[in-house]
Motif scaffolding. Structure first.
Motif, PDB file in Angstrom:
ATOM      1  N   TYR A 245       0.862  -1.267  -0.231  1.00  0.00           N
ATOM      2  CA  TYR A 245      -0.101   0.045  -0.033  1.00  0.00           C
ATOM      3  C   TYR A 245       0.886   1.247  -0.002  1.00  0.00           C
ATOM      4  O   TYR A 245       2.197   1.323   0.309  1.00  0.00           O
ATOM      5  CB  TYR A 245      -1.068   0.009   1.247  1.00  0.00           C
ATOM      6  CG  TYR A 245      -0.449   0.027   2.524  1.00  0.00           C
ATOM      7  CD1 TYR A 245       0.100   1.146   3.153  1.00  0.00           C
ATOM      8  CD2 TYR A 245      -0.038  -1.148   3.372  1.00  0.00           C
ATOM      9  CE1 TYR A 245       0.698   1.185   4.469  1.00  0.00           C
ATOM     10  CE2 TYR A 245       0.676  -1.150   4.530  1.00  0.00           C
ATOM     11  CZ  TYR A 245       1.014  -0.030   4.954  1.00  0.00           C
ATOM     12  OH  TYR A 245       1.728   0.267   6.271  1.00  0.00           O
TER      13      TYR A 245
ATOM     14  N   TYR B 233       4.774   9.534  -2.359  1.00  0.00           N
ATOM     15  CA  TYR B 233       4.564   8.210  -1.529  1.00  0.00           C
ATOM     16  C   TYR B 233       5.369   7.168  -1.255  1.00  0.00           C
ATOM     17  O   TYR B 233       6.608   7.292  -2.007  1.00  0.00           O
ATOM     18  CB  TYR B 233       3.222   7.804  -2.236  1.00  0.00           C
ATOM     19  CG  TYR B 233       2.217   8.788  -2.393  1.00  0.00           C
ATOM     20  CD1 TYR B 233       1.521   8.990  -1.146  1.00  0.00           C
ATOM     21  CD2 TYR B 233       2.106   9.285  -3.539  1.00  0.00           C
ATOM     22  CE1 TYR B 233       0.356   9.857  -1.362  1.00  0.00           C
ATOM     23  CE2 TYR B 233       0.964  10.267  -3.750  1.00  0.00           C
ATOM     24  CZ  TYR B 233       0.013  10.568  -2.911  1.00  0.00           C
ATOM     25  OH  TYR B 233      -0.787  11.468  -2.733  1.00  0.00           O
TER      26      TYR B 233
ATOM     27  N   ILE C 154      -6.581   4.052   4.331  1.00  0.00           N
ATOM     28  CA  ILE C 154      -5.336   3.920   4.866  1.00  0.00           C
ATOM     29  C   ILE C 154      -4.533   4.971   5.597  1.00  0.00           C
ATOM     30  O   ILE C 154      -3.730   4.941   6.293  1.00  0.00           O
ATOM     31  CB  ILE C 154      -4.510   3.024   3.777  1.00  0.00           C
ATOM     32  CG1 ILE C 154      -5.219   1.614   3.700  1.00  0.00           C
ATOM     33  CG2 ILE C 154      -2.920   2.850   3.976  1.00  0.00           C
ATOM     34  CD1 ILE C 154      -4.681   0.657   2.626  1.00  0.00           C
ATOM     35  N   ILE C 155      -4.509   6.134   4.709  1.00  0.00           N
ATOM     36  CA  ILE C 155      -3.897   7.191   4.937  1.00  0.00           C
ATOM     37  C   ILE C 155      -4.297   7.630   6.530  1.00  0.00           C
ATOM     38  O   ILE C 155      -3.305   8.110   7.420  1.00  0.00           O
ATOM     39  CB  ILE C 155      -4.041   8.366   3.948  1.00  0.00           C
ATOM     40  CG1 ILE C 155      -3.651   7.972   2.742  1.00  0.00           C
ATOM     41  CG2 ILE C 155      -3.445   9.818   4.660  1.00  0.00           C
ATOM     42  CD1 ILE C 155      -2.079   7.975   2.642  1.00  0.00           C
TER      43      ILE C 155
ATOM     44  N   TYR D 135       4.744   0.535   1.234  1.00  0.00           N
ATOM     45  CA  TYR D 135       4.852  -0.080   2.308  1.00  0.00           C
ATOM     46  C   TYR D 135       4.453  -1.728   2.173  1.00  0.00           C
ATOM     47  O   TYR D 135       3.443  -2.020   1.368  1.00  0.00           O
ATOM     48  CB  TYR D 135       4.208   0.270   3.379  1.00  0.00           C
ATOM     49  CG  TYR D 135       4.857   1.355   4.131  1.00  0.00           C
ATOM     50  CD1 TYR D 135       5.457   1.007   5.539  1.00  0.00           C
ATOM     51  CD2 TYR D 135       4.445   2.440   3.829  1.00  0.00           C
ATOM     52  CE1 TYR D 135       5.837   2.190   6.367  1.00  0.00           C
ATOM     53  CE2 TYR D 135       5.511   3.498   4.585  1.00  0.00           C
ATOM     54  CZ  TYR D 135       6.036   3.352   5.753  1.00  0.00           C
ATOM     55  OH  TYR D 135       6.795   4.398   6.373  1.00  0.00           O
TER      56      TYR D 135
ATOM     57  N   GLY E 119       1.081  12.466   7.809  1.00  0.00           N
ATOM     58  CA  GLY E 119       1.780  11.005   8.264  1.00  0.00           C
ATOM     59  C   GLY E 119       1.968  10.809   9.853  1.00  0.00           C
ATOM     60  O   GLY E 119       2.576   9.680  10.209  1.00  0.00           O
TER      61      GLY E 119
ATOM     62  N   THR F  12       1.670   5.207   1.373  1.00  0.00           N
ATOM     63  CA  THR F  12       1.095   6.249   2.132  1.00  0.00           C
ATOM     64  C   THR F  12       2.316   7.496   2.215  1.00  0.00           C
ATOM     65  O   THR F  12       3.165   7.557   1.206  1.00  0.00           O
ATOM     66  CB  THR F  12       1.328   5.493   3.723  1.00  0.00           C
ATOM     67  OG1 THR F  12       1.004   6.651   4.500  1.00  0.00           O
ATOM     68  CG2 THR F  12       2.723   5.209   4.232  1.00  0.00           C
TER      69      THR F  12
ATOM     70  N   PHE G  88      -3.108   4.969   9.089  1.00  0.00           N
ATOM     71  CA  PHE G  88      -1.604   5.202   9.251  1.00  0.00           C
ATOM     72  C   PHE G  88      -1.341   6.301  10.083  1.00  0.00           C
ATOM     73  O   PHE G  88      -0.407   6.336  11.016  1.00  0.00           O
ATOM     74  CB  PHE G  88      -0.568   5.220   7.887  1.00  0.00           C
ATOM     75  CG  PHE G  88       0.598   5.397   8.034  1.00  0.00           C
ATOM     76  CD1 PHE G  88       1.284   4.205   7.527  1.00  0.00           C
ATOM     77  CD2 PHE G  88       1.357   6.488   8.042  1.00  0.00           C
ATOM     78  CE1 PHE G  88       2.675   4.060   7.614  1.00  0.00           C
ATOM     79  CE2 PHE G  88       2.940   6.579   7.970  1.00  0.00           C
ATOM     80  CZ  PHE G  88       3.361   5.300   7.795  1.00  0.00           C
ATOM     81  N   GLN G  89      -1.891   7.518   9.904  1.00  0.00           N
ATOM     82  CA  GLN G  89      -1.877   8.936  10.547  1.00  0.00           C
ATOM     83  C   GLN G  89      -2.130   8.349  12.049  1.00  0.00           C
ATOM     84  O   GLN G  89      -1.363   8.544  12.959  1.00  0.00           O
ATOM     85  CB  GLN G  89      -2.609  10.022   9.983  1.00  0.00           C
ATOM     86  CG  GLN G  89      -2.585  11.090  10.957  1.00  0.00           C
ATOM     87  CD  GLN G  89      -3.429  12.060  10.460  1.00  0.00           C
ATOM     88  OE1 GLN G  89      -4.699  11.808  10.023  1.00  0.00           O
ATOM     89  NE2 GLN G  89      -3.210  13.276  10.678  1.00  0.00           N
TER      90      GLN G  89
ATOM     91  N   ILE H 182      -4.078   5.571  -3.998  1.00  0.00           N
ATOM     92  CA  ILE H 182      -4.065   6.076  -2.773  1.00  0.00           C
ATOM     93  C   ILE H 182      -5.294   5.628  -2.106  1.00  0.00           C
ATOM     94  O   ILE H 182      -6.499   6.006  -2.764  1.00  0.00           O
ATOM     95  CB  ILE H 182      -3.599   7.591  -2.661  1.00  0.00           C
ATOM     96  CG1 ILE H 182      -2.556   7.776  -3.466  1.00  0.00           C
ATOM     97  CG2 ILE H 182      -3.750   8.116  -1.344  1.00  0.00           C
ATOM     98  CD1 ILE H 182      -1.242   7.200  -2.984  1.00  0.00           C
TER      99      ILE H 182
END
Length: 311
Positions: free
Chosen positions: A147, A223, A272-273, A226, A190, A149, A276-277, A268
């Motif tokens: 993915y 990006y 998930i963003i 991962y 992030g 990020t 992840f954050q 994107i």
């Protein structure tokens, strides 16, 4: 793939890298890979014995296509060691795979990293490849192997010369950036530790190559790839020989995944963003730590915290 493998670069200081080397040698591509090891010099007499022991071990390493050991006569520190070392190697080869001395890799780590470097090289929106994959809860029902990020990782990573050479290590736009709340909020997609780390860097409170690396990734709106399941274990939290790590945090502990990765032109994904954050956002204790480091009292508070944990 064997004809275009990226060189492996390892940075070491006081810690023996036998586990890192042994795990690399479990990779079929190790014997066809060139290995560079940058050994930093001692800070004082207390560290000298460890550095000597590390360098004795380095002379026993074999099993790679070639091995080059670069020993620094002085202590450059992790940031300068990595910036100088990566620049030296990447200028020669055009790409690089980087490890520090506390990492253990999967049996397909080199296959994954080289495959990703080849697959994403022409996609200029990809800034780097991460070997480490955090345990994001939102990935439980995620079907792809990788993915994207907005934040890079320093725990086993790879990149290309054209990305690396764009970096402004001095962060010349800091005075403008720190006044722009919208940009700070975007940078913190992030994780809300990013701005705080950059602020400490610019105040001279920390010396981090990684936060400057992440900031430049943000500026180029790029990006990082991962793996859904980690190809890296960080084993350096508890031996007190690392420069920055201290204390075990179960949050970051992973299991190695040795299954072959399938690459694709993934898009994107907002969920998930956000996941992840949230995963990287600071706890209250860590926020207090950043406040103390920015002002005064961090070292005293850290010693007191360790004392309480040991009681």
């Amino acid at each position: 793939m064997k004809n275009c493998l990226a060189p492996i670069v390892i940075f070491t200081y006081r810690r023996l890298i036998n586990q890192t080397i042994e795990s690399l040698l479990s990779n079929e591509l190790a014997q066809d890979s060139e290995l560079y090891i940058f050994s930093d010099g001692s800070k004082n007499e207390n560290d000298l014995e460890d550095v000597i022991e590390v360098r004795k071990y380095l002379q026993t390493i074999e099993g790679f296509k070639s091995i080059k050991i670069i020993e620094s006569e002085v202590n450059k520190g992790l940031a300068d060691s990595i910036i100088d070392g990566v620049t030296q190697v990447i200028d020669k080869y055009g790409k690089v795979i980087v490890l520090e001395d506390d990492l253990i890799v999967s049996t397909d780590f080199l296959e994954y990293m080289n495959g990703a470097l080849n697959f994403y090289e022409k996609d200029k929106k990809i800034w780097s490849i991460s070997g480490y994959g955090p345990k994001l809860p939102c990935l439980a029902n995620y079907n792809d192997d990788i993915y994207l990020t907005v934040r890079g990782s320093s725990w086993g990573w790879a990149t290309w010369k054209d990305r690396w050479n764009t970096i402004d290590w001095h962060i010349k736009d800091w005075n403008t950036f720190q006044k722009n709340k919208d940009l700070i909020e975007k940078f913190n997609l992030g994780g809300n530790d990013l701005y705080k780390m950059l602020e400490l860097q610019m105040l001279g409170k920390i010396d981090s190559w990684a936060i400057r690396w992440c900031y430049n990734q943000f500026k180029f709106d790029s990006y990082t790839v991962y793996p859904k399941k980690s190809k890296i274990i960080n084993d350096g939290f508890s031996d007190e020989k690392g420069t920055h790590n201290s204390g075990v945090n179960n949050k970051w502990i992973t299991e190695l995944d040795n299954k072959t990765i399938t690459f694709n032109d993934t898009t994107i994904k907002k969920e998930i963003i956000e996941c992840f954050q949230h995963y990287h956002n600071l706890s209250l204790i860590t926020k207090i730590g950043y406040f103390l480091k920015k002002n005064t009292g961090y070292k005293i508070a850290k010693k007191f915290y360790k004392y309480l944990k040991n009681q």
